[in-house]
Scaffold this active site. Structure first.
Site, PDB file in Angstrom:
ATOM      1  CB  SER A  10      13.828  18.088  48.853  1.00 51.76           C
ATOM      2  OG  SER A  10      13.682  17.584  50.165  1.00 51.76           O
ATOM      3  CG  HIS A  35      17.602  20.511  49.084  1.00 50.30           C
ATOM      4  ND1 HIS A  35      18.312  21.686  49.253  1.00 50.30           N
ATOM      5  CD2 HIS A  35      16.680  20.494  50.072  1.00 50.30           C
ATOM      6  CE1 HIS A  35      17.824  22.347  50.292  1.00 50.30           C
ATOM      7  NE2 HIS A  35      16.832  21.640  50.816  1.00 50.30           N
ATOM      8  CG  ASP A  37      15.475  19.182  53.199  1.00 50.22           C
ATOM      9  OD1 ASP A  37      15.905  20.349  53.315  1.00 50.22           O
ATOM     10  OD2 ASP A  37      14.724  18.828  52.271  1.00 50.22           O
ATOM     11  CG  MET A  39      14.477  18.545  59.006  1.00 53.20           C
ATOM     12  SD  MET A  39      12.734  18.356  58.684  1.00 53.20           S
ATOM     13  CE  MET A  39      12.642  19.016  57.013  1.00 53.20           C
ATOM     14  CG  HIS A  69      18.035  23.184  54.154  1.00 54.60           C
ATOM     15  ND1 HIS A  69      16.707  23.243  53.762  1.00 54.60           N
ATOM     16  CD2 HIS A  69      18.188  24.136  55.103  1.00 54.60           C
ATOM     17  CE1 HIS A  69      16.097  24.183  54.466  1.00 54.60           C
ATOM     18  NE2 HIS A  69      16.960  24.734  55.291  1.00 54.60           N
ATOM     19  CG  MET A  71      16.080  23.121  58.215  1.00 51.17           C
ATOM     20  SD  MET A  71      14.740  22.340  57.309  1.00 51.17           S
ATOM     21  CE  MET A  71      15.669  21.138  56.360  1.00 51.17           C
ATOM     22  CG  MET A 140      13.496  28.331  54.472  1.00 55.51           C
ATOM     23  SD  MET A 140      13.887  26.775  53.685  1.00 55.51           S
ATOM     24  CE  MET A 140      12.363  25.853  53.849  1.00 55.51           C
ATOM     25  CG  ASP A 184      13.831  24.154  50.504  1.00 56.44           C
ATOM     26  OD1 ASP A 184      12.931  23.407  50.090  1.00 56.44           O
ATOM     27  OD2 ASP A 184      14.639  23.833  51.405  1.00 56.44           O
TER      28      ASP A 184
HETATM   29  C1  DX5 Z   1      11.348  21.901  54.225  1.00 56.50           C
HETATM   30  C2  DX5 Z   1      12.534  21.412  53.431  1.00 56.50           C
HETATM   31  C3  DX5 Z   1      12.291  21.312  51.986  1.00 56.50           C
HETATM   32  C4  DX5 Z   1      11.194  20.365  51.594  1.00 56.50           C
HETATM   33  C5  DX5 Z   1      10.610  20.809  50.301  1.00 56.50           C
HETATM   34  O1  DX5 Z   1      11.752  22.224  55.516  1.00 56.50           O
HETATM   35  O2  DX5 Z   1      13.632  22.277  53.605  1.00 56.50           O
HETATM   36  O3  DX5 Z   1      13.481  21.039  51.273  1.00 56.50           O
HETATM   37  O4  DX5 Z   1      11.635  19.053  51.479  1.00 56.50           O
HETATM   38  O5  DX5 Z   1       9.554  19.961  50.013  1.00 56.50           O
HETATM   39  P1  DX5 Z   1       8.432  20.373  48.969  1.00 56.50           P
HETATM   40  O6  DX5 Z   1       9.095  20.611  47.651  1.00 56.50           O
HETATM   41  O7  DX5 Z   1       7.513  19.201  48.973  1.00 56.50           O
HETATM   42  O8  DX5 Z   1       7.779  21.640  49.490  1.00 56.50           O
HETATM   43 ZN    ZN Z   2      15.414  22.096  52.283  1.00 54.67          ZN
END
Ligand code: DX5
Ligand code: ZN
Length: 229
Positions: A10, A35, A37, A39, A69, A71, A140, A184
């Protein structure tokens, strides 16, 4: 049997000031998937990056699959933008889309693979009818929004349930496209074996890879565990 396990670091835990180089290095260290992310400080209480940064990674020369991903809420407007920016897989949270089936269609029509992301408290049952349409199901194992959290143990049972549901769909239609089962949150070399044994085949890890000095050693430690499943 050695399965087709994929490791997806990630970017959330990478050094954003040197993102291209970080992604290049982690792929050279043996990662399979990036990956990414996204947000929005609305669906989750944090803010990261958008399609321009995905496009910048492609322009930089990253050719590995990029697993976006989302969010974010709403979802649909960003689908085309991420497809144009070079996304390979786009996943979203069903709670964030008013019309989940339509959002899945939009992703696939844009030429990307589509996945749904289930929060820890979201049931598998709630997406049962659309499961056969998916290319990926992402569970998740932390509440979304932040890296570096602890793996929630009940996700193991949920993984087993998801694996059984996916296997049933695939068995009913031999030769169909696979549905990957991704996990994840809080994945480390210490728990990845148990997670894989419960049915996951794609493993997101942020801090457990980018938080280590030696990415190749971190990924090798995970693969060593996976080889024992
Ligand atoms: C959280 C993200 C993850 C996060 C995972 O909302 O979707 O992808 O980066 O990080 P670790 O592996 O540190 O839990
Ligand atoms: Zn993620």
């Amino acid at each position: 049997m050695q399965q087709d396990f994929k490791i997806a670091p990630s970017i959330l835990a990478a050094d954003f000031a040197r993102l291209g180089e970080e992604v290049e290095n982690v792929l050279a260290a043996g990662a399979d998937i990036v990956h990414f992310d996204v947000m929005d400080n609305h669906y989750v209480p944090n803010l990261t990056v958008g399609p321009m940064v995905c496009k910048a990674l492609r322009n930089y020369g990253i050719t590995a699959p990029i697993d976006v991903h989302l969010m974010v809420e709403p979802v649909d407007d960003l689908i085309g933008q991420f497809a144009d920016a070079g996304a390979s897989i786009i996943t979203f949270h069903p709670e964030a889309s008013k019309h989940v089936d339509r959002s899945i269609q939009l992703i696939q029509q844009a030429g990307c693979e589509a996945g749904l992301v289930l929060n820890p408290a979201t049931t598998l049952e709630s997406v049962r009818h659309v499961l056969p349409k998916l290319d990926m199901l992402l569970l998740m194992s932390v509440n979304p929004g932040f890296g570096g959290q602890k793996f929630i143990p009940y996700t193991i049972d949920k993984l087993r349930e998801a694996r059984a549901a996916i296997d049933e769909i695939v068995a009913a239609e031999p030769g169909r496209k696979p549905i990957r089962l991704e996990i994840d949150g809080g994945v480390t070399a210490d728990n990845i074996r148990e997670i894989a044994a419960a049915g996951a085949d794609t493993f997101v890890a942020g801090s457990a890879i980018f938080g280590k000095g030696d990415y190749a050693a971190a990924i090798a430690a995970m693969r060593e565990q996976l080889a024992q499943v």
